[in-house]
Scaffold this motif. Structure first.
Motif, PDB file in Angstrom:
ATOM      1  N   LEU A 157      29.044  -8.037 -20.459  1.00  0.00           N
ATOM      2  CA  LEU A 157      28.060  -7.256 -19.720  1.00  0.00           C
ATOM      3  C   LEU A 157      27.983  -7.752 -18.283  1.00  0.00           C
ATOM      4  CD1 LEU A 157      25.205  -7.439 -22.376  1.00  0.00           C
ATOM      5  CD2 LEU A 157      26.535  -5.388 -21.852  1.00  0.00           C
ATOM      6  N   ILE A 158      27.900  -6.819 -17.358  1.00  0.00           N
ATOM      7  CA  ILE A 158      27.716  -7.174 -15.951  1.00  0.00           C
ATOM      8  C   ILE A 158      26.498  -6.419 -15.433  1.00  0.00           C
ATOM      9  CG2 ILE A 158      28.733  -7.294 -13.664  1.00  0.00           C
ATOM     10  CD1 ILE A 158      31.189  -6.451 -16.226  1.00  0.00           C
ATOM     11  N   ALA A 159      25.496  -7.165 -14.977  1.00  0.00           N
ATOM     12  CA  ALA A 159      24.266  -6.545 -14.473  1.00  0.00           C
ATOM     13  C   ALA A 159      24.335  -6.387 -12.964  1.00  0.00           C
ATOM     14  CB  ALA A 159      23.055  -7.397 -14.853  1.00  0.00           C
ATOM     15  N   GLU A 160      23.874  -5.246 -12.485  1.00  0.00           N
ATOM     16  CA  GLU A 160      23.798  -4.992 -11.046  1.00  0.00           C
ATOM     17  C   GLU A 160      22.560  -5.644 -10.449  1.00  0.00           C
ATOM     18  OE1 GLU A 160      24.897  -3.800  -7.408  1.00  0.00           O
ATOM     19  OE2 GLU A 160      26.088  -3.324  -9.177  1.00  0.00           O
ATOM     20  N   PRO A 186      27.214 -12.451 -12.522  1.00  0.00           N
ATOM     21  CA  PRO A 186      27.500 -13.159 -13.765  1.00  0.00           C
ATOM     22  C   PRO A 186      28.044 -12.180 -14.806  1.00  0.00           C
ATOM     23  CG  PRO A 186      25.128 -13.149 -13.293  1.00  0.00           C
ATOM     24  CD  PRO A 186      25.794 -12.352 -12.245  1.00  0.00           C
ATOM     25  N   ILE A 187      29.092 -12.600 -15.504  1.00  0.00           N
ATOM     26  CA  ILE A 187      29.621 -11.828 -16.627  1.00  0.00           C
ATOM     27  C   ILE A 187      29.033 -12.448 -17.891  1.00  0.00           C
ATOM     28  CG2 ILE A 187      31.681 -11.033 -17.840  1.00  0.00           C
ATOM     29  CD1 ILE A 187      33.241 -11.551 -15.231  1.00  0.00           C
ATOM     30  N   VAL A 204      31.588 -14.222 -10.824  1.00  0.00           N
ATOM     31  CA  VAL A 204      32.535 -13.805  -9.789  1.00  0.00           C
ATOM     32  C   VAL A 204      31.769 -13.097  -8.673  1.00  0.00           C
ATOM     33  CG1 VAL A 204      34.437 -13.575 -11.433  1.00  0.00           C
ATOM     34  CG2 VAL A 204      32.996 -11.598 -10.938  1.00  0.00           C
ATOM     35  N   ARG A 205      32.477 -12.747  -7.625  1.00  0.00           N
ATOM     36  CA  ARG A 205      31.886 -12.002  -6.528  1.00  0.00           C
ATOM     37  C   ARG A 205      32.194 -10.520  -6.697  1.00  0.00           C
ATOM     38  NH1 ARG A 205      31.481 -15.819  -2.216  1.00  0.00           N
ATOM     39  NH2 ARG A 205      30.423 -14.296  -0.893  1.00  0.00           N
TER      40      ARG A 205
END
Length: 287
Positions: A157-160, A186-187, A204-205
């Motif tokens: 999951l990747i949160a905006e 954050p992943i 990651v960026r």
């Protein structure tokens, strides 16, 4: 012997859709400010997204005990003596253990497992359990088959909006603020590897880099893509979802079974809008 399949709204099913498939339904509670809704009953995902967009405070809770008791009492009246229970991870909710305790009081045998996740994987497992049950596969065999699939599954999951993760305790407010300034994404992983809890797998960026990193990891984890089902989920992030689909196709091939779904309430409440998820699960034999 009468056997029923039961799932909760972490599967993304509504009560209407579940019942049409012959699945009984336990709605998670979604608390929006000071009002409580039943997920998939009187609240759909677009309504939830609207509430989040308007700045409402949202959180989830396990299905009401009264609904569990009513369902189990109806089973006693109908002569249902066994249940196949598909719920979100024990690491995320006590829904599974609560239903087990209630069923024990009613003398109903429950066949279940820990999915170590939710969302698309839970959706797939609920439908597979119902399909196998319709084919009169023994409950023990259904659970064993699902466990094999779960052993070959994971999700990222990747949160905006990092502020939502901070509210849920996944990041400190300071880390969320700093991450936002540096555009760090954050992943998060929710799988058997994390014991069914949400954990930070990598950082990651930028969103696009996070999606590519997650897709690459899935490509490395899957030996034969034709034997798996893949899910891309998003909370009103069309661009992110399309990027995820393209990145997965690039590592899995165009023939991979990639299914698009909205980010269900059970996770969207904690990630906020803009989140993107990618999951995979090994296909269940005979479903």
């Amino acid at each position: 012997m009468t056997i029923k399949v039961v799932t909760d709204s972490g599967s993304g099913l509504s009560q209407k859709k579940a019942n049409a498939l012959g699945i009984d339904f336990l709605p998670l509670q979604v608390i929006v400010d000071d009002h409580t809704y039943l997920d998939g009953v009187d609240l759909d995902i677009d309504d939830l997204y609207d509430h989040i967009a308007q700045g409402a405070s949202v959180q989830t809770s396990l299905p009401p005990l009264g609904i569990m008791e009513d369902l189990l009492e109806s089973y006693e009246e109908q002569g249902v003596d066994q249940v196949i229970l598909i719920t979100l991870s024990n690491g995320l909710s006590s829904t599974n253990s609560t239903f087990l305790a209630a069923a024990n009081r009613h003398g109903i045998q429950v066949h279940t497992l820990d999915l170590f996740t939710t969302l698309g994987v839970e959706h797939y497992c609920a439908l597979a359990a119902a399909s196998l049950n319709d084919k009169n596969v023994a409950p023990e065999q259904i659970v064993s088959t699902l466990e094999e699939a779960i052993d070959h599954s994971a999700g990222y999951l990747i949160a905006e909006d990092l502020d939502h993760l901070a509210k849920g305790g996944r990041l400190t407010p300071m880390a969320a603020k700093l991450g936002g300034m540096l555009k760090i994404k954050p992943i998060l992983e929710v799988s058997k590897n994390t014991g069914g809890k949400v954990d930070v797998w990598s950082k990651v960026r930028t969103m696009s880099k996070a999606i590519k990193t997650g897709a690459d990891q899935i490509g490395q984890s899957v030996d034969d893509p034709s034997q798996y089902v893949f899910y891309v989920l998003d909370a009103r992030n069309e661009e992110g979802a399309q990027t995820a689909i393209e990145e997965l196709k690039s590592v899995l091939g165009d023939q991979a079974d990639i299914r698009r779904e909205p980010m269900y309430a059970v996770i969207a409440c904690h990630t906020g809008l803009g989140a993107v998820g990618m999951q995979y699960v090994k296909k269940v034999k005979g479903e």
